[in-house]
Design an enzyme around this catalytic site. Sequence first.
Site, PDB file in Angstrom:
ATOM      1  N   VAL A 106     -19.986   9.933  88.466  1.00  0.00           N
ATOM      2  CA  VAL A 106     -20.032   9.312  87.282  1.00  0.00           C
ATOM      3  C   VAL A 106     -18.415   9.000  87.192  1.00  0.00           C
ATOM      4  CG1 VAL A 106     -22.211   9.956  86.181  1.00  0.00           C
ATOM      5  CG2 VAL A 106     -20.208  11.082  85.645  1.00  0.00           C
ATOM      6  N   HIS A 122     -26.143   7.163  88.435  1.00  0.00           N
ATOM      7  CA  HIS A 122     -26.200   8.125  87.609  1.00  0.00           C
ATOM      8  C   HIS A 122     -25.289   7.427  86.281  1.00  0.00           C
ATOM      9  CE1 HIS A 122     -27.491  11.519  90.115  1.00  0.00           C
ATOM     10  NE2 HIS A 122     -28.542  10.831  89.996  1.00  0.00           N
ATOM     11  N   CYS A 150     -22.431   4.051  66.277  1.00  0.00           N
ATOM     12  CA  CYS A 150     -22.626   2.648  66.978  1.00  0.00           C
ATOM     13  C   CYS A 150     -22.429   1.610  65.810  1.00  0.00           C
ATOM     14  CB  CYS A 150     -24.193   2.544  67.145  1.00  0.00           C
ATOM     15  SG  CYS A 150     -24.565   0.958  67.598  1.00  0.00           S
ATOM     16  N   VAL A 219     -22.247  22.982 105.711  1.00  0.00           N
ATOM     17  CA  VAL A 219     -23.185  22.602 106.562  1.00  0.00           C
ATOM     18  C   VAL A 219     -22.587  23.175 107.996  1.00  0.00           C
ATOM     19  CG1 VAL A 219     -24.005  20.199 105.743  1.00  0.00           C
ATOM     20  CG2 VAL A 219     -21.982  20.367 107.272  1.00  0.00           C
ATOM     21  N   ALA A 234     -14.133  16.175 102.997  1.00  0.00           N
ATOM     22  CA  ALA A 234     -14.373  14.743 103.323  1.00  0.00           C
ATOM     23  C   ALA A 234     -12.829  13.940 103.320  1.00  0.00           C
ATOM     24  CB  ALA A 234     -15.024  13.975 102.249  1.00  0.00           C
TER      25      ALA A 234
END
Length: 243
Positions: A106, A122, A150, A219, A234
């Site tokens: 997100v 999400h 709001c 992994v 990564a």
Amino acid sequence: MSSALVPSGLVDALRKARRVAILTGAGISAESGIPTFRDALTGLWARFNPEELATPEAFQRDPKLVWEWYAHRRELVERVEPNAAHRALVTMEQHVPKLTLITQNVDGLHQRAGSQNVLELHGNLARVRCFHENTVIPSWEDTGEVPPRCPDCGGPLRPDVVWFGENLPADAFEKAVEAAAQCDLFFSIGTSGVVEPAASLTRLARQMGATVALINLDVEPRDVPPLYQIHGKAGTILPELVQ
Ligand code: BV8
């Protein structure tokens, strides 16, 4: 060209792929400095379990606490930058005929890195919506109230994210399912695969015959097609893969 980090079979599969689908999780943003969901959140929030805060019930029980948790995470995201892993996926998107990037995150870092075709399963904590009307609210008067009100209905505002127990945005998930079912090559990057239905996309890709590559810190290495498991960060592996 293959390298010690990336099996040559996967490099070949990427070179030949017509349609690539990618599912990313919190692990791809870890090297930008954003704690993953499974790591204990640092500092003020370490005592809270994200799965307990990221629910509509938690917001109704203590809207101020939940709003401030997201405000803390929003400030953190604004301070950090996309990392080499996000940038490598931008490069991949430029060289693959069709690439669909499906993210559970997100933080909006894929878009900030330059990825074009991003499906946010999400939501995005930079966006805010009315708790009652579910309409996205671009701006509101800062009256000092927490959460803010709001401007349309006076009810509380909430982050535009999908909480546990809430449905995913139907359009994004439908497109994600289609991409996972039709791809030649599927990457699962930096996700523990705990949260459903996002985690089901990796299983679907495998069932439909795609080559699947998991890139993760937890992994066991495996390079026997059609399943590759690459152990590592990564931010190190993806730049090697796309070079
Ligand atoms: C749904 C937004 C239909 C908010 C998130 C009971 C009632 C209702 C639903 C359920 C239920 N039981 C189960 C469910 C389903 C539930 C679920 O999956 N629960 C889990 C806990 C079992 N899912 C839902 O509720 C979903 N909706 O099912 O709707 C429905 C509706 C009503 C009733 C029934 C069904 C909605 C789920 C969405 C929740 N919102 N985020 C926010 O962010 O605050 S999920 C949130 O957690 C993240 O978005 C992300 O998806 C997830 C965290 O997972 P990961 O991204 O994988 O992160 P994690 O920390 O786990 O792992 C990181 C990985 O990276 C690790 O493996 C690590 O090794 C690796 N890593 C770390 N560093 C690196 C790295 N890898 C590579 N390089 C590195 N450098």
